[in-house]
Write an enzyme that holds these catalytic residues in place. Structure first.
Site, PDB file in Angstrom:
ATOM      1  N   ASP A 185       3.304  -7.532  -7.254  1.00 39.34           N
ATOM      2  CA  ASP A 185       2.935  -7.833  -5.868  1.00 39.34           C
ATOM      3  C   ASP A 185       2.277  -9.210  -5.833  1.00 39.34           C
ATOM      4  O   ASP A 185       1.213  -9.409  -6.412  1.00 39.34           O
ATOM      5  CB  ASP A 185       1.955  -6.756  -5.396  1.00 39.34           C
ATOM      6  CG  ASP A 185       1.378  -6.991  -4.016  1.00 39.34           C
ATOM      7  OD1 ASP A 185       1.787  -7.948  -3.345  1.00 39.34           O
ATOM      8  OD2 ASP A 185       0.509  -6.186  -3.606  1.00 39.34           O
ATOM      9  N   HIS A 214       7.465  -8.954  -5.246  1.00 36.37           N
ATOM     10  CA  HIS A 214       7.728  -8.927  -3.800  1.00 36.37           C
ATOM     11  C   HIS A 214       6.740  -9.856  -3.106  1.00 36.37           C
ATOM     12  O   HIS A 214       5.577  -9.988  -3.500  1.00 36.37           O
ATOM     13  CB  HIS A 214       7.705  -7.505  -3.217  1.00 36.37           C
ATOM     14  CG  HIS A 214       6.399  -6.789  -3.218  1.00 36.37           C
ATOM     15  ND1 HIS A 214       5.364  -7.101  -2.375  1.00 36.37           N
ATOM     16  CD2 HIS A 214       5.960  -5.732  -3.953  1.00 36.37           C
ATOM     17  CE1 HIS A 214       4.352  -6.280  -2.579  1.00 36.37           C
ATOM     18  NE2 HIS A 214       4.687  -5.446  -3.548  1.00 36.37           N
ATOM     19  N   ASP A 253      -8.437  -5.219  -1.165  1.00 32.32           N
ATOM     20  CA  ASP A 253      -7.125  -5.859  -1.065  1.00 32.32           C
ATOM     21  C   ASP A 253      -7.045  -6.662   0.233  1.00 32.32           C
ATOM     22  O   ASP A 253      -6.432  -6.247   1.206  1.00 32.32           O
ATOM     23  CB  ASP A 253      -6.040  -4.777  -1.100  1.00 32.32           C
ATOM     24  CG  ASP A 253      -4.628  -5.350  -1.020  1.00 32.32           C
ATOM     25  OD1 ASP A 253      -4.458  -6.541  -1.319  1.00 32.32           O
ATOM     26  OD2 ASP A 253      -3.716  -4.590  -0.661  1.00 32.32           O
ATOM     27  N   CYS A 287      -4.290  -4.998   3.700  1.00 35.89           N
ATOM     28  CA  CYS A 287      -3.496  -3.920   3.121  1.00 35.89           C
ATOM     29  C   CYS A 287      -2.421  -3.520   4.118  1.00 35.89           C
ATOM     30  O   CYS A 287      -2.684  -3.421   5.321  1.00 35.89           O
ATOM     31  CB  CYS A 287      -4.400  -2.727   2.801  1.00 35.89           C
ATOM     32  SG  CYS A 287      -3.502  -1.237   2.340  1.00 35.89           S
ATOM     33  N   GLU A 305       7.451  -2.197   4.978  1.00 39.28           N
ATOM     34  CA  GLU A 305       6.149  -1.557   4.822  1.00 39.28           C
ATOM     35  C   GLU A 305       5.806  -0.658   6.001  1.00 39.28           C
ATOM     36  O   GLU A 305       6.162  -0.936   7.150  1.00 39.28           O
ATOM     37  CB  GLU A 305       5.073  -2.636   4.654  1.00 39.28           C
ATOM     38  CG  GLU A 305       3.652  -2.113   4.468  1.00 39.28           C
ATOM     39  CD  GLU A 305       3.442  -1.354   3.168  1.00 39.28           C
ATOM     40  OE1 GLU A 305       4.092  -0.312   2.980  1.00 39.28           O
ATOM     41  OE2 GLU A 305       2.611  -1.790   2.351  1.00 39.28           O
ATOM     42  N   ASP A 362       1.612 -10.761  -2.848  1.00 43.50           N
ATOM     43  CA  ASP A 362       1.088 -10.924  -1.493  1.00 43.50           C
ATOM     44  C   ASP A 362       1.907 -11.979  -0.728  1.00 43.50           C
ATOM     45  O   ASP A 362       3.113 -11.854  -0.639  1.00 43.50           O
ATOM     46  CB  ASP A 362      -0.400 -11.275  -1.526  1.00 43.50           C
ATOM     47  CG  ASP A 362      -1.261 -10.132  -2.055  1.00 43.50           C
ATOM     48  OD1 ASP A 362      -0.851  -8.970  -1.896  1.00 43.50           O
ATOM     49  OD2 ASP A 362      -2.325 -10.405  -2.640  1.00 43.50           O
TER      50      ASP A 362
END
Length: 265
Positions: A84, A111, A57, A121, A186, A86
């Protein structure tokens, strides 16, 4: 309220306290999740990278890769799917295109994050983030491009690990002002941080509960108690020795060397 994918996700958030959102990296996983009683699905960028391409990732996947997997999942299950994307694969026009194509693939929303294009990540070290204004511009590009107003645009911020709590809150509030429907902070490490965050942000907040991540494996009850409305389990189905098998750490070390050389120029 019409039964669009976006409205299904919004209603599921209202009806569950909090809503578990479970990772489905294949159509079969989506069927398994639905038949097990889950109410919402998630397509992880890391999951696409690992399961479909066999790579870590690290921002290597493309819009096409993600949409292909999203289409397969939404064809197999009518549960709302959060995707996702990114950093959105580029500037405003790329993000606008991603917004349209992910919606066309049947997703309920996505997102988008504030890391630099060469992302990592969210629970790994040495992350770098763009300016708050650039992140706001990313959100605005997505909001302006969506055709269906129920399609959920969630803004993720990695600022906590890089600039601290106040920066994360400031960015989240700016993203909400720009039109973000939900917020994904996050790598939170304490319940008190979620409590502070949810009080400061007047939209649903997601907690990412991922194995061997920076965030402890808080229970849904604990997270509900601090105002979290969505709890994400992105890759629990196959996490265990994923990084070792994919050689993630070797890729990461190569990135560190490249950035060190760039900084020395």
């Amino acid at each position: 309220m019409s039964s669009t994918p976006g409205n299904k996700l919004r209603q599921a958030v209202k009806d569950n306290s909090p809503l578990p959102v479970v990772g489905a990296v294949t159509a079969y996983c989506a069927i398994l999740a639905q038949k097990s009683g889950h109410k919402a699905l998630y397509l992880s960028g890391g999951g696409v990278a690992a399961s479909s391409l066999g790579i870590p990732d690290l921002g290597i996947t493309t819009l096409h890769d993600v949409c292909e997997d999203a289409r397969r999942i939404t064809a197999a299950s009518d549960l709302p799917l959060l995707v996702d994307i990114d950093t959105g694969w580029g500037g405003a026009f790329n993000i606008a295109r991603a917004t349209r194509e992910v919606a066309q693939a049947g997703a309920a929303g996505f997102h988008i994050e504030d890391q630099v294009m060469q992302k990592r990540c969210g629970h790994r070290p040495n992350k770098a983030i763009v300016s708050q204004q650039e992140m706001v511009d990313r959100v605005k590009a997505a909001v302006d491009a969506r055709v269906d107003s129920s399609f959920v645009i969630m803004a993720r911020t990695d600022a906590l690990a890089v600039e601290g709590m106040q920066s994360a809150i400031d960015r989240a509030q700016a993203c909400v002002e720009a039109g973000a429907d939900m917020i994904f902070p996050e790598a939170m490490t304490k319940l008190e941080q979620y409590k502070e965050f949810t009080k400061a942000v007047n939209v649903p907040v997601l907690a990412n509960i991922t194995e061997f991540g920076a965030t402890p494996l808080f229970t849904t009850q604990e997270l509900s108690g601090v105002g979290v409305q969505l709890v994400l389990y992105p890759l629990s189905a196959y996490r265990m020795e994923l990084y070792d098998y994919l050689g993630y750490h070797e890729f990461e070390q190569q990135l560190d060397r490249l950035f060190a050389e760039k900084g020395a120029e």
